[in-house]
Design an enzyme around this catalytic site. Structure first.
Site, PDB file in Angstrom:
ATOM      1  N   SER A 128       0.891  -1.150   0.132  1.00 30.81           N
ATOM      2  CA  SER A 128      -0.125  -0.040  -0.050  1.00 30.81           C
ATOM      3  C   SER A 128       0.908   1.161  -0.142  1.00 30.81           C
ATOM      4  O   SER A 128       1.958   1.324   0.560  1.00 30.81           O
ATOM      5  CB  SER A 128      -0.879   0.159   1.276  1.00 30.81           C
ATOM      6  OG  SER A 128      -1.560   1.086   1.282  1.00 30.81           O
ATOM      7  N   LYS A 182      -4.621  -6.705   3.114  1.00 28.39           N
ATOM      8  CA  LYS A 182      -4.594  -5.629   2.320  1.00 28.39           C
ATOM      9  C   LYS A 182      -5.946  -4.868   1.868  1.00 28.39           C
ATOM     10  O   LYS A 182      -6.532  -3.865   1.537  1.00 28.39           O
ATOM     11  CB  LYS A 182      -3.849  -5.795   0.918  1.00 28.39           C
ATOM     12  CG  LYS A 182      -3.790  -4.766  -0.135  1.00 28.39           C
ATOM     13  CD  LYS A 182      -3.248  -3.264   0.460  1.00 28.39           C
ATOM     14  CE  LYS A 182      -3.067  -2.300  -0.674  1.00 28.39           C
ATOM     15  NZ  LYS A 182      -3.633  -2.307  -2.074  1.00 28.39           N
ATOM     16  N   HIS A 185      -7.757  -3.446   4.461  1.00 27.76           N
ATOM     17  CA  HIS A 185      -7.015  -2.084   4.377  1.00 27.76           C
ATOM     18  C   HIS A 185      -7.858  -0.950   3.598  1.00 27.76           C
ATOM     19  O   HIS A 185      -8.119   0.056   3.886  1.00 27.76           O
ATOM     20  CB  HIS A 185      -5.817  -2.268   4.275  1.00 27.76           C
ATOM     21  CG  HIS A 185      -4.979  -0.872   3.862  1.00 27.76           C
ATOM     22  ND1 HIS A 185      -5.231  -0.298   2.579  1.00 27.76           N
ATOM     23  CD2 HIS A 185      -4.160   0.018   4.525  1.00 27.76           C
ATOM     24  CE1 HIS A 185      -4.362   0.842   2.767  1.00 27.76           C
ATOM     25  NE2 HIS A 185      -3.920   0.902   3.753  1.00 27.76           N
ATOM     26  N   ASN A 186      -8.052  -1.379   2.570  1.00 30.80           N
ATOM     27  CA  ASN A 186      -8.504  -0.780   1.407  1.00 30.80           C
ATOM     28  C   ASN A 186     -10.170  -0.658   1.632  1.00 30.80           C
ATOM     29  O   ASN A 186     -10.619   0.718   1.427  1.00 30.80           O
ATOM     30  CB  ASN A 186      -8.462  -1.337  -0.122  1.00 30.80           C
ATOM     31  CG  ASN A 186      -7.316  -1.131  -0.714  1.00 30.80           C
ATOM     32  OD1 ASN A 186      -6.144  -1.094   0.025  1.00 30.80           O
ATOM     33  ND2 ASN A 186      -7.121  -1.222  -1.946  1.00 30.80           N
ATOM     34  N   GLU A 189     -10.067   2.346   3.953  1.00 23.07           N
ATOM     35  CA  GLU A 189      -9.701   3.474   3.420  1.00 23.07           C
ATOM     36  C   GLU A 189     -11.031   4.110   2.757  1.00 23.07           C
ATOM     37  O   GLU A 189     -11.186   5.309   2.874  1.00 23.07           O
ATOM     38  CB  GLU A 189      -8.649   3.046   2.456  1.00 23.07           C
ATOM     39  CG  GLU A 189      -8.330   4.252   1.509  1.00 23.07           C
ATOM     40  CD  GLU A 189      -7.227   3.681   0.521  1.00 23.07           C
ATOM     41  OE1 GLU A 189      -6.388   3.033   0.822  1.00 23.07           O
ATOM     42  OE2 GLU A 189      -7.576   3.993  -0.844  1.00 23.07           O
TER      43      GLU A 189
END
Ligand code: NBP
Length: 476
Positions: A128, A182, A185-186, A189
């Site tokens: 990232s 990941k 995480h996105n 976000e």
């Protein structure tokens, strides 16, 4: 065969990762399907370190010291499979293949199984931080075997972002764990960005302030608990002026948010696992709503605005209320995301350390923030913490802002300002802490029309009621 690591796929991300490895003193084998990108990397950045360029995949593999470590950085999906198919016959047992693209974690699980059967290590890793992070230090989330991390880990840690000297890279867990983390995480976000956008909209409508003035409020917020990359860039974006028109930049951008799909994957997985990630879901749907052009046109024409405009008398108090509502909603979104990681970890046997994930997100990545330290500390206090919101620090932090949060959601509703992530986060908070939920009625309805049975609050067992036309129900 002298290269310590290789990168195949030299578009923006791969090129910058390769330069990052070289700048840290590693000899880097470089390869791309079309040689032009390899040539331009060596021409333009060759002086930064020791690159070994190859035109063919065979030469590329031959230039690597064993056990070979090959980072694939191509377009996710079919391109990744094509590269793996070309690469694998050239490798030998014990070599390590790293997929650093944005793969969907079920693909990573499938690829890991296939390569493990050939004696190869397959490391699906989240990276990232975009192109800037790839060059200067990303947050790195590697999955795969623990054994592969022994030799690969130190190299990845060396090129990762550092916060207080600690690398933003750690072993995540077997097979798809890295790409899964990941993905979440996105998703987080998405939620974080939506919450910031709602705060901006409320400030804009409540204060009648210009984008630049609101930008200054965000800059001020960035000196406190909310300090983060996203708040920082929001302040910059809001203060940016469009050169062509002289207007605030944000005012000339079309109000339709796009997406590349990781938010959607996160929500789909939340549904599969039965984890209420409402913050991420609202954020993903808010983007979808913004892009629903015909529906928005029809609604603008047909739906009456009956709202009472926001009446803000104490501007400083309103700004502080919005700040508290943003912080509390953000805690909910993260709490939900970490629940999703826990659920997937249990389902797949990944044994993911959630505190360590918060730690490696503190630098390099888009959601880097001061507040992640508090999450790491919460999981250090209790690594089996059932709910992040129930950690004493967060209980206090959210509790202190609760009255402000309720005022903001109520004001938004009265004024007809959409605040889906703010309000659904508050509904989640109230739902998860409720003594008793109306789920009891839903279960009773299910028993009525579908004989789905129910459990009782006062005794053990499974029950079904013979619902009769004359209401003389029989318990069974
Ligand atoms: P792209 O996603 O645009 O992919 C371009 C690269 O893929 C080129 O090297 C291209 O080779 C190669 N490629 C393709 Br397309 N099809 C191929 C095939 N069949 N065989 C071999 N190579 C093939 O590159 P990127 O933007 O650098 O992103 C790389 C990965 O990193 C993606 O998975 C992306 O999702 C992920 N990622 C990107 C960002 C970001 O900010 N951009 C951030 C985080 C992660 P060619 O030059 O010969 O066409």
């Amino acid at each position: 065969a002298r290269a310590q690591i290789g990168v195949t796929g030299l578009a923006v991300m791969g090129r910058n990762l390769a330069r990052n490895f070289a700048r840290h003193g590693y000899t880097v084998a470089v390869h791309n399907r079309s040689f032009a990108k390899t040539q331009s990397l060596v021409d333009e950045a060759g002086s930064e370190g020791d690159f070994v360029p190859s035109e063919s995949m065979a030469d590329f593999v031959a230039s690597l010291a064993r056990p070979r470590k090959v980072v694939i950085m191509v377009k996710a999906g079919a391109a990744t499979d094509a590269v793996i198919d070309e690469l694998v016959p050239l490798l030998e047992s014990g070599d390590i293949v790293v997929d650093a693209g944005n793969a969907h974690f079920p693909d990573t699980i499938r690829r890991e199984e296939a390569l493990a059967a050939k004696g190869l290590h397959f490391v699906g890793t989240g990276v990232s931080g975009g192109e800037e992070g790839a060059l200067n230090g990303p947050s790195i989330m590697p999955g795969g075997t623990r054994e592969s991390y022994e030799s690969l880990g130190p190299i990845l840690e060396a090129i990762s972002a550092k916060v207080d000297g600690t690398p933003c890279c750690t072993y995540v867990g077997p097979n798809g764990a890295g790409h899964f983390v990941k993905m979440v995480h996105n998703g987080i976000e998405y939620a974080d960005m939506q919450l910031i956008a709602e705060a901006y909209d409320l400030l804009k409508q409540g204060l009648g302030a210009s984008a630049a003035e609101i930008g200054q409020i965000f800059a001020e917020w960035n000196t406190g608990d909310l300090e983060s990359f996203l708040i920082e860039i929001t302040a910059d974006v809001l203060q940016h002026v469009d050169a062509a028109t002289g207007s605030a930049f944000v005012d000339v951008v079309l109000d339709q948010a796009e997406q590349k799909g990781t938010g959607r994957w996160t929500v789909q997985n939340g549904l599969d696992l039965g984890v209420p990630i409402t913050g991420i879901a609202e954020a993903t749907f808010a983007r979808a709503l913004s892009g629903s052009v015909p529906q928005r046109e029809a609604a603008r024409a047909a739906l009456r605005a009956d709202a009472t405009p926001l009446q803000v008398t104490d501007r400083a108090a309103f700004i502080e209320d919005v700040r508290q509502a943003l912080y509390a909603s953000k805690v909910v979104a993260y709490s939900q995301g970490f629940d999703q990681i826990a659920a997937a970890s249990a389902e797949h046997g990944w044994d993911i350390d959630r505190g360590a994930m918060a730690r490696i997100w503190r630098g390099g990545c888009i959601i880097r923030a001061r507040f992640l330290n508090r999450i790491t500390e919460a999981y250090e206090r209790d690594q089996d913490l059932a709910l992040l919101l129930a950690d004493p620090y967060f209980t206090d932090a959210v509790g202190n802002g609760l009255a402000a949060w309720r005022r903001v959601v109520a004001q938004a509703a009265t004024a007809g300002i959409p605040a889906p992530a703010f309000s659904s986060s508050l509904a989640y908070y109230d739902g998860v802490r409720a003594d008793r939920l109306p789920a009891a009625l839903i279960q009773a309805q299910r028993d009525f029309f579908g004989a789905h049975t129910y459990r009782r609050a006062d005794r053990e067992g499974t029950f079904h009621t013979e619902w009769s036309a004359d209401r003389s129900e029989q318990e069974a």
